[in-house]
Design a protein around this motif. Structure first.
Motif, PDB file in Angstrom:
ATOM      1  N   ASN A 261      34.021 -56.042 -14.524  1.00  0.00           N
ATOM      2  CA  ASN A 261      35.371 -55.605 -14.875  1.00  0.00           C
ATOM      3  C   ASN A 261      35.907 -56.556 -15.938  1.00  0.00           C
ATOM      4  N   VAL A 262      36.252 -56.030 -17.110  1.00  0.00           N
ATOM      5  CA  VAL A 262      36.694 -56.883 -18.220  1.00  0.00           C
ATOM      6  C   VAL A 262      38.080 -57.481 -17.989  1.00  0.00           C
ATOM      7  N   HIS A 263      38.846 -56.924 -17.063  1.00  0.00           N
ATOM      8  CA  HIS A 263      40.213 -57.398 -16.836  1.00  0.00           C
ATOM      9  C   HIS A 263      40.275 -58.591 -15.876  1.00  0.00           C
ATOM     10  N   ASN A 264      39.391 -58.619 -14.882  1.00  0.00           N
ATOM     11  CA  ASN A 264      39.435 -59.718 -13.908  1.00  0.00           C
ATOM     12  C   ASN A 264      38.107 -60.477 -13.812  1.00  0.00           C
ATOM     13  N   ASN A 265      37.145 -60.066 -14.628  1.00  0.00           N
ATOM     14  CA  ASN A 265      35.819 -60.692 -14.715  1.00  0.00           C
ATOM     15  C   ASN A 265      35.014 -60.616 -13.414  1.00  0.00           C
ATOM     16  N   GLU A 266      35.414 -59.751 -12.493  1.00  0.00           N
ATOM     17  CA  GLU A 266      34.622 -59.548 -11.279  1.00  0.00           C
ATOM     18  C   GLU A 266      33.357 -58.766 -11.630  1.00  0.00           C
ATOM     19  N   THR A 267      32.281 -59.119 -10.940  1.00  0.00           N
ATOM     20  CA  THR A 267      31.021 -58.413 -11.148  1.00  0.00           C
ATOM     21  C   THR A 267      30.518 -57.837  -9.829  1.00  0.00           C
ATOM     22  N   VAL A 268      29.824 -56.733  -9.955  1.00  0.00           N
ATOM     23  CA  VAL A 268      29.153 -56.091  -8.824  1.00  0.00           C
ATOM     24  C   VAL A 268      27.755 -55.747  -9.301  1.00  0.00           C
ATOM     25  N   ASP A 269      26.775 -56.042  -8.497  1.00  0.00           N
ATOM     26  CA  ASP A 269      25.393 -55.628  -8.765  1.00  0.00           C
ATOM     27  C   ASP A 269      24.906 -55.024  -7.462  1.00  0.00           C
TER      28      ASP A 269
ATOM     29  N   GLY B 119      19.340 -54.361 -14.331  1.00  0.00           N
ATOM     30  CA  GLY B 119      20.298 -55.442 -14.162  1.00  0.00           C
ATOM     31  C   GLY B 119      21.280 -55.576 -15.317  1.00  0.00           C
ATOM     32  N   SER B 120      21.119 -54.741 -16.351  1.00  0.00           N
ATOM     33  CA  SER B 120      22.036 -54.802 -17.499  1.00  0.00           C
ATOM     34  C   SER B 120      23.442 -54.412 -17.059  1.00  0.00           C
ATOM     35  N   LYS B 121      24.394 -55.265 -17.374  1.00  0.00           N
ATOM     36  CA  LYS B 121      25.774 -55.013 -16.950  1.00  0.00           C
ATOM     37  C   LYS B 121      26.465 -54.003 -17.853  1.00  0.00           C
ATOM     38  N   ILE B 122      27.203 -53.132 -17.209  1.00  0.00           N
ATOM     39  CA  ILE B 122      28.101 -52.212 -17.896  1.00  0.00           C
ATOM     40  C   ILE B 122      29.483 -52.833 -17.780  1.00  0.00           C
ATOM     41  N   ASN B 123      30.174 -52.967 -18.896  1.00  0.00           N
ATOM     42  CA  ASN B 123      31.537 -53.502 -18.867  1.00  0.00           C
ATOM     43  C   ASN B 123      32.503 -52.370 -18.545  1.00  0.00           C
ATOM     44  N   LEU B 124      33.266 -52.560 -17.493  1.00  0.00           N
ATOM     45  CA  LEU B 124      34.225 -51.571 -17.017  1.00  0.00           C
ATOM     46  C   LEU B 124      35.611 -51.858 -17.582  1.00  0.00           C
ATOM     47  N   ILE B 125      36.147 -50.891 -18.295  1.00  0.00           N
ATOM     48  CA  ILE B 125      37.512 -50.976 -18.777  1.00  0.00           C
ATOM     49  C   ILE B 125      38.423 -50.342 -17.728  1.00  0.00           C
ATOM     50  N   SER B 126      38.008 -49.174 -17.208  1.00  0.00           N
ATOM     51  CA  SER B 126      38.785 -48.469 -16.189  1.00  0.00           C
ATOM     52  C   SER B 126      37.860 -47.620 -15.334  1.00  0.00           C
TER      53      SER B 126
END
Length: 181
Positions: free
Chosen positions: A38-46, A98-105
Motif C-alpha cells: 500500500n503506497v499510502h501506509n507502506n504496509e505489505t502483504v504477501d 513475489g513481485s510487489k504490486i503497488n496499491l493506490i486504492s
C-alpha cells in the motif's frame, strides 16, 4: 473490528455468489500468491491465497485486510475473481510471484467514495457506484513496469474494466463488465 450478524451474512452471500462466477482454470500443483504494498501506509502483504484450485481462508483474510480502505480501516470480502485477475496480470507481465504490486486504492467504503467524489466533483474519475465499494476494483502500478505496458496487459486480459490514469500514475482494474476509459 466487530462485524454485525447482517454484515457476516452479507459477506457470506457475496462470497458464495462470487464462487458461482467463472474463474480462470487452476492446474493441479499451482499456487496463487499476491504480494501487495500500500503506497499510502507502506504496509505489505504477501499471501498465498489458493492452491490446487482451493482457496485458502488465511491468505484471503490477509488480502482482504491488505486491500482495505486505508482511510477508515474498513475492509470487505474482496472479489476472488479480482485476486485471480491480479495474478493473471502479473503473469502476463512475466513477473515473479513475489513481485510487489503497488496499491493506490482497493476497497473503498461508501463514505470514503462519497468524500472523494465531493472533493473533486463529478469529473474526478470517482464513480458514484464505484466497483471499489463492492470489493471488485483496484488502482495499481507495478515498480519497473511502465503504465503503458501495465495498461496494455490489463486490456489484453479482457477481465473487466480497465481505466488508464497516466497523470495520476496508476491503472484501474476491476471485475465489472468489460469496458475501458
Amino acid at each position: 473490528m466487530t462485524l454485525s450478524r447482517r454484515a457476516m451474512i452479507g459477506g457470506a452471500l457475496i462470497g458464495g455468489a462470487a464462487l458461482a462466477l467463472p474463474f480462470p482454470a487452476m492446474a493441479v500443483g499451482t499456487e496463487w500468491r499476491l504480494a501487495i504494498r500500500n503506497v499510502h501506509n507502506n504496509e505489505t502483504v504477501d499471501a498465498l491465497f489458493a492452491r490446487n484450485g482451493t482457496f485458502l481462508p488465511e491468505g484471503l483474510a490477509e488480502l482482504n485486510h491488505g486491500l482495505r480502505d486505508w482511510r477508515t480501516g474498513e475492509s470487505t470480502v474482496m472479489d476472488r475473481r479480482l485476486l485471480a485477475l491480479l495474478v493473471q496480470l502479473r503473469d502476463k507481465l512475466e513477473l515473479s510471484g513475489g513481485s510487489k504490486i503497488n496499491l493506490i486504492s482497493g476497497y473503498r467504503s461508501p463514505a470514503t467514495n462519497a468524500a472523494l467524489r465531493a472533493k473533486g466533483g463529478e469529473h474526478t474519475g470517482v464513480a458514484s457506484q464505484s466497483q471499489h465499494m463492492l470489493g471488485k476494483a483496484t488502482d495499481i502500478m507495478v515498480p519497473g513496469v511502465t503504465l503503458d505496458r501495465l495498461h496494455g496487459a490489463a486490456l489484453a486480459l479482457g477481465g473487466g474494466g480497465v481505466g488508464y490514469y497516466p497523470r495520476d500514475g496508476f491503472v484501474h482494474v476491476d471485475t465489472g463488465r468489460v469496458r475501458h476509459w
